[in-house]
Design a protein around this motif. Structure first.
Motif, PDB file in Angstrom:
ATOM      1  N   ASN A  68       0.811  -1.164   0.128  1.00 61.92           N
ATOM      2  CA  ASN A  68       0.092   0.081  -0.013  1.00 61.92           C
ATOM      3  C   ASN A  68       0.927   1.374  -0.214  1.00 61.92           C
ATOM      4  OD1 ASN A  68      -1.621   1.933   2.132  1.00 61.92           O
ATOM      5  ND2 ASN A  68      -2.623   1.292   0.060  1.00 61.92           N
ATOM      6  N   ARG A  69       0.824   2.055  -1.257  1.00 61.24           N
ATOM      7  CA  ARG A  69       1.494   3.221  -1.372  1.00 61.24           C
ATOM      8  C   ARG A  69       0.782   4.504  -1.568  1.00 61.24           C
ATOM      9  NH1 ARG A  69       5.297   1.385  -5.604  1.00 61.24           N
ATOM     10  NH2 ARG A  69       5.837   3.654  -5.729  1.00 61.24           N
ATOM     11  N   GLY A  70      -0.726   4.163  -1.884  1.00 57.14           N
ATOM     12  CA  GLY A  70      -1.391   5.222  -2.035  1.00 57.14           C
ATOM     13  C   GLY A  70      -1.907   5.281  -3.637  1.00 57.14           C
ATOM     14  N   VAL A  71      -3.116   5.796  -3.917  1.00 55.62           N
ATOM     15  CA  VAL A  71      -3.723   5.896  -5.279  1.00 55.62           C
ATOM     16  C   VAL A  71      -2.494   6.587  -6.244  1.00 55.62           C
ATOM     17  CG1 VAL A  71      -4.892   8.223  -5.094  1.00 55.62           C
ATOM     18  CG2 VAL A  71      -5.480   6.395  -6.691  1.00 55.62           C
ATOM     19  N   SER A  72      -2.087   7.408  -5.975  1.00 56.04           N
ATOM     20  CA  SER A  72      -1.111   7.994  -7.046  1.00 56.04           C
ATOM     21  C   SER A  72      -0.004   7.105  -7.436  1.00 56.04           C
ATOM     22  CB  SER A  72      -0.436   9.576  -6.305  1.00 56.04           C
ATOM     23  OG  SER A  72      -1.528  10.469  -6.469  1.00 56.04           O
ATOM     24  N   ALA A  73       0.840   6.512  -6.393  1.00 56.73           N
ATOM     25  CA  ALA A  73       1.869   5.567  -6.842  1.00 56.73           C
ATOM     26  C   ALA A  73       1.237   4.567  -7.502  1.00 56.73           C
ATOM     27  CB  ALA A  73       2.304   5.219  -5.238  1.00 56.73           C
ATOM     28  N   ALA A  74      -0.010   3.860  -7.167  1.00 57.56           N
ATOM     29  CA  ALA A  74      -0.466   2.703  -7.917  1.00 57.56           C
ATOM     30  C   ALA A  74      -0.742   3.237  -9.383  1.00 57.56           C
ATOM     31  CB  ALA A  74      -1.906   2.533  -7.319  1.00 57.56           C
ATOM     32  N   ARG A  75      -1.306   4.446  -9.580  1.00 57.14           N
ATOM     33  CA  ARG A  75      -1.560   5.047 -10.963  1.00 57.14           C
ATOM     34  C   ARG A  75      -0.319   5.088 -11.738  1.00 57.14           C
ATOM     35  NH1 ARG A  75      -5.470   9.340  -8.941  1.00 57.14           N
ATOM     36  NH2 ARG A  75      -7.498   8.307  -9.197  1.00 57.14           N
ATOM     37  N   ASN A  76       0.975   5.669 -10.946  1.00 59.98           N
ATOM     38  CA  ASN A  76       2.206   5.850 -11.844  1.00 59.98           C
ATOM     39  C   ASN A  76       2.642   4.222 -11.957  1.00 59.98           C
ATOM     40  OD1 ASN A  76       2.071   8.408 -11.593  1.00 59.98           O
ATOM     41  ND2 ASN A  76       3.272   8.604  -9.767  1.00 59.98           N
ATOM     42  N   ALA A  77       2.492   3.387 -11.118  1.00 59.68           N
ATOM     43  CA  ALA A  77       2.913   1.883 -11.477  1.00 59.68           C
ATOM     44  C   ALA A  77       1.993   1.336 -12.711  1.00 59.68           C
ATOM     45  CB  ALA A  77       2.517   0.827  -9.982  1.00 59.68           C
ATOM     46  N   GLY A  78       1.027   1.669 -12.687  1.00 65.19           N
ATOM     47  CA  GLY A  78       0.265   1.307 -13.709  1.00 65.19           C
ATOM     48  C   GLY A  78       0.844   1.928 -15.025  1.00 65.19           C
ATOM     49  N   ILE A  79       1.018   3.330 -15.272  1.00 67.71           N
ATOM     50  CA  ILE A  79       1.600   4.115 -16.247  1.00 67.71           C
ATOM     51  C   ILE A  79       3.050   3.342 -16.468  1.00 67.71           C
ATOM     52  CG2 ILE A  79       2.815   6.013 -17.130  1.00 67.71           C
ATOM     53  CD1 ILE A  79       0.733   7.712 -15.254  1.00 67.71           C
ATOM     54  N   ALA A  80       3.811   3.004 -15.593  1.00 67.82           N
ATOM     55  CA  ALA A  80       5.076   2.433 -15.963  1.00 67.82           C
ATOM     56  C   ALA A  80       4.907   1.101 -16.637  1.00 67.82           C
ATOM     57  CB  ALA A  80       5.963   2.447 -14.807  1.00 67.82           C
ATOM     58  N   PHE A  81       4.123   0.459 -16.317  1.00 67.61           N
ATOM     59  CA  PHE A  81       3.630  -1.028 -16.854  1.00 67.61           C
ATOM     60  C   PHE A  81       3.077  -1.026 -18.252  1.00 67.61           C
ATOM     61  CE2 PHE A  81       1.489  -4.884 -17.189  1.00 67.61           C
ATOM     62  CZ  PHE A  81       2.546  -6.067 -16.978  1.00 67.61           C
ATOM     63  N   SER A  82       2.412   0.022 -18.610  1.00 65.57           N
ATOM     64  CA  SER A  82       1.685  -0.080 -19.592  1.00 65.57           C
ATOM     65  C   SER A  82       2.273   0.097 -20.992  1.00 65.57           C
ATOM     66  CB  SER A  82       0.418   1.253 -19.301  1.00 65.57           C
ATOM     67  OG  SER A  82       1.524   2.467 -19.641  1.00 65.57           O
ATOM     68  N   ASN A  83       1.600  -0.354 -22.244  1.00 65.10           N
ATOM     69  CA  ASN A  83       2.171  -0.287 -23.285  1.00 65.10           C
ATOM     70  C   ASN A  83       1.674   0.729 -24.219  1.00 65.10           C
ATOM     71  OD1 ASN A  83       4.124  -2.567 -23.194  1.00 65.10           O
ATOM     72  ND2 ASN A  83       2.284  -3.447 -22.536  1.00 65.10           N
ATOM     73  N   GLY A  84       0.357   1.230 -23.951  1.00 65.95           N
ATOM     74  CA  GLY A  84      -0.318   2.105 -24.917  1.00 65.95           C
ATOM     75  C   GLY A  84       0.397   3.387 -25.255  1.00 65.95           C
ATOM     76  N   ASP A  85       0.068   4.197 -26.292  1.00 59.24           N
ATOM     77  CA  ASP A  85       0.426   5.427 -26.636  1.00 59.24           C
ATOM     78  C   ASP A  85      -0.556   6.383 -25.837  1.00 59.24           C
ATOM     79  OD1 ASP A  85       2.830   4.776 -27.894  1.00 59.24           O
ATOM     80  OD2 ASP A  85       1.595   4.565 -29.823  1.00 59.24           O
ATOM     81  N   TYR A  86      -1.625   6.087 -25.667  1.00 60.15           N
ATOM     82  CA  TYR A  86      -2.711   6.804 -24.766  1.00 60.15           C
ATOM     83  C   TYR A  86      -3.246   6.047 -23.380  1.00 60.15           C
ATOM     84  CZ  TYR A  86      -3.171   8.380 -29.623  1.00 60.15           C
ATOM     85  OH  TYR A  86      -3.018   9.227 -30.755  1.00 60.15           O
ATOM     86  N   ILE A  87      -3.453   7.037 -22.455  1.00 58.81           N
ATOM     87  CA  ILE A  87      -3.699   6.434 -21.145  1.00 58.81           C
ATOM     88  C   ILE A  87      -4.998   6.889 -20.519  1.00 58.81           C
ATOM     89  CG2 ILE A  87      -3.132   6.209 -18.647  1.00 58.81           C
ATOM     90  CD1 ILE A  87      -0.928   4.843 -20.744  1.00 58.81           C
ATOM     91  N   SER A  88      -5.960   5.987 -20.051  1.00 62.80           N
ATOM     92  CA  SER A  88      -7.226   6.387 -19.629  1.00 62.80           C
ATOM     93  C   SER A  88      -7.520   5.756 -18.269  1.00 62.80           C
ATOM     94  CB  SER A  88      -8.469   5.731 -20.477  1.00 62.80           C
ATOM     95  OG  SER A  88      -9.574   6.114 -19.907  1.00 62.80           O
ATOM     96  N   PHE A  89      -7.706   6.699 -17.348  1.00 64.35           N
ATOM     97  CA  PHE A  89      -7.525   6.233 -15.931  1.00 64.35           C
ATOM     98  C   PHE A  89      -9.296   5.959 -15.416  1.00 64.35           C
ATOM     99  CE2 PHE A  89      -4.227   9.182 -16.151  1.00 64.35           C
ATOM    100  CZ  PHE A  89      -2.953   8.270 -15.800  1.00 64.35           C
ATOM    101  N   LEU A  90      -9.349   4.974 -14.624  1.00 65.62           N
ATOM    102  CA  LEU A  90     -10.863   4.475 -14.235  1.00 65.62           C
ATOM    103  C   LEU A  90     -10.545   4.000 -12.791  1.00 65.62           C
ATOM    104  CD1 LEU A  90     -13.655   3.818 -14.654  1.00 65.62           C
ATOM    105  CD2 LEU A  90     -12.791   1.373 -15.504  1.00 65.62           C
ATOM    106  N   ASP A  91     -11.212   4.976 -11.822  1.00 60.63           N
ATOM    107  CA  ASP A  91     -11.357   4.459 -10.485  1.00 60.63           C
ATOM    108  C   ASP A  91     -11.991   3.273 -10.186  1.00 60.63           C
ATOM    109  OD1 ASP A  91      -9.638   6.700  -9.786  1.00 60.63           O
ATOM    110  OD2 ASP A  91     -11.274   7.894  -9.039  1.00 60.63           O
TER     111      ASP A  91
END
Length: 373
Positions: A68-91
């Protein structure tokens, strides 16, 4: 061998102890009309069995589990792992319509100068699935030359080019509230053009248990975001605008503390509010926002209005009257009349909107009498 093309869009879903709702969010992401999409769910240290539930999706989603590191760290981890040229966030407690990704991708491709596409959100009462209100931005392409702040939109209604997220460094993990506004404002200040479309693409399911009971965290996050943004835009932001924004931040914090019964913190916050704008409590629009915050059913509709208009009036008048009384520079008699008149007018509006015509007449009359005093 099958030639698998990399996904064009990555949908990033952070989740923490929300197994009751995350399935709904994931299913809405899987139901997109556009198929060149990867779905990345970041379990931010859940202890309620969320990961076990999500594993049933198999390879239809990418599941990342971290401490547990918080929602911002979780989203950043998702960005780092992702492959798309476009990003969409969904809570994890929101949903998106099936055509969201296709619509916003097409819009950005047709307006290649824009770096972000923002659309509308439907706010839903989770108790009965009724629509509370819908918010859509006015369509167009805007950038910082259009104003110091971009139009508001919910995070699940955003869609952004990866390159712009890379340029600003993603989410700020040091703030625990208003992290999405902070990101949008940094993109805005960096010169990212925003493409706005007036289509509803997401649903924000409002739940009482999702309401923060820690106004101090909300306050610190909002102040941090405003301070950084004003520093970034420099002379584009007038002193009047800065004072107006800070006054509203402290107004809202005071309302939240008042709702929780912490009168000392409410008084201190409202003293800060008037230090930025001495007339803030003399305007019915500000009282209207405070009454909305302190209504018993907040953040939902309150069909019966406040539990006791008279008691609410007495407590608010005494609390804010005491705040103005602490300021020796004020003409307290005149201030008290103007403040009382505005409060009564806001109570009249609240009564009328909640189908209490006689109560509305009563408070309107009191507003007129106080104004004449």
């Amino acid at each position: 061998m099958i030639d698998r093309q990399p996904p064009v869009v990555s949908i990033i879903i952070p989740v923490f102890n929300d197994k009751e709702h995350v399935i709904r969010a994931v299913n809405s992401a899987l139901n997109q009309t556009m198929k060149s999409v990867e779905i990345i769910v970041i379990d931010d240290g859940s202890t309620d069995g969320t990961s076990e539930l999500l594993r049933a999706y198999g390879d239809r989603i990418a599941l990342i589990r971290q401490e547990n590191r918080g929602v911002s760290a979780a989203r950043n981890a998702g960005i780092a792992f992702s492959n798309g040229d476009y990003i969409s966030f969904l809570d994890s407690d929101d949903t998106i319509v099936p055509f969201k990704i296709e619509l916003q991708l097409t819009a950005l491709r047709e307006n290649c100068d824009a770096g972000l596409c923002a659309a509308g959100t439907r706010m839903i009462d989770s108790r009965d699935n009724s629509t509370i209100r819908t918010r859509c931005p006015a369509p167009g392409i805007l950038d910082i030359r259009s104003g110091v702040f971009p139009p508001w939109f919910h995070i699940s209604a955003g869609f952004v080019k990866r390159i712009w997220l890379t340029n600003v460094g993603g989410f700020d993990t040091s703030i625990l509230s208003a992290e999405d506004d902070d990101l949008w404002w940094r993109l805005w200040a960096a010169g990212c053009p925003f493409l706005l479309i007036d289509e509803v693409v997401s649903s924000y399911w409002i739940r009482r248990d999702s309401l923060s009971q820690k106004p101090d965290l909300q306050l610190s996050g909002r102040l941090h975001a405003f301070e950084r943004h004003f520093s970034s835009v420099g002379s584009l932001a007038s002193q009047e605008l800065r004072a107006h924004k800070y006054s509203m931040v402290w107004r809202d914090a005071g309302a939240h503390w008042f709702r929780l019964g912490n009168m000392k913190n409410a008084e201190d916050a409202w003293m800060k509010a008037i230090s930025f704008d001495r007339s803030i409590f003399m305007k019915p629009s500000h009282w209207k926002k405070i009454l909305f915050f302190i209504a018993p059913s907040f953040p939902f509709h309150h069909p019966d209005g406040l539990s006791s208009y008279t008691e609410t009036f007495r407590l608010l008048r005494n609390t804010v009257g005491a705040v103005y009384g602490m300021n020796e520079c004020e003409n307290n008699t005149n201030v008290l009349h103007r403040m009382t008149s505005s409060l009564c007018f806001a109570l009249a509006e609240s009564s009328f909107s909640n189908s209490r015509p006689w109560s509305a007449r009563f408070w309107l009359a009191r507003s007129l009498i106080a104004g004449l005093g």
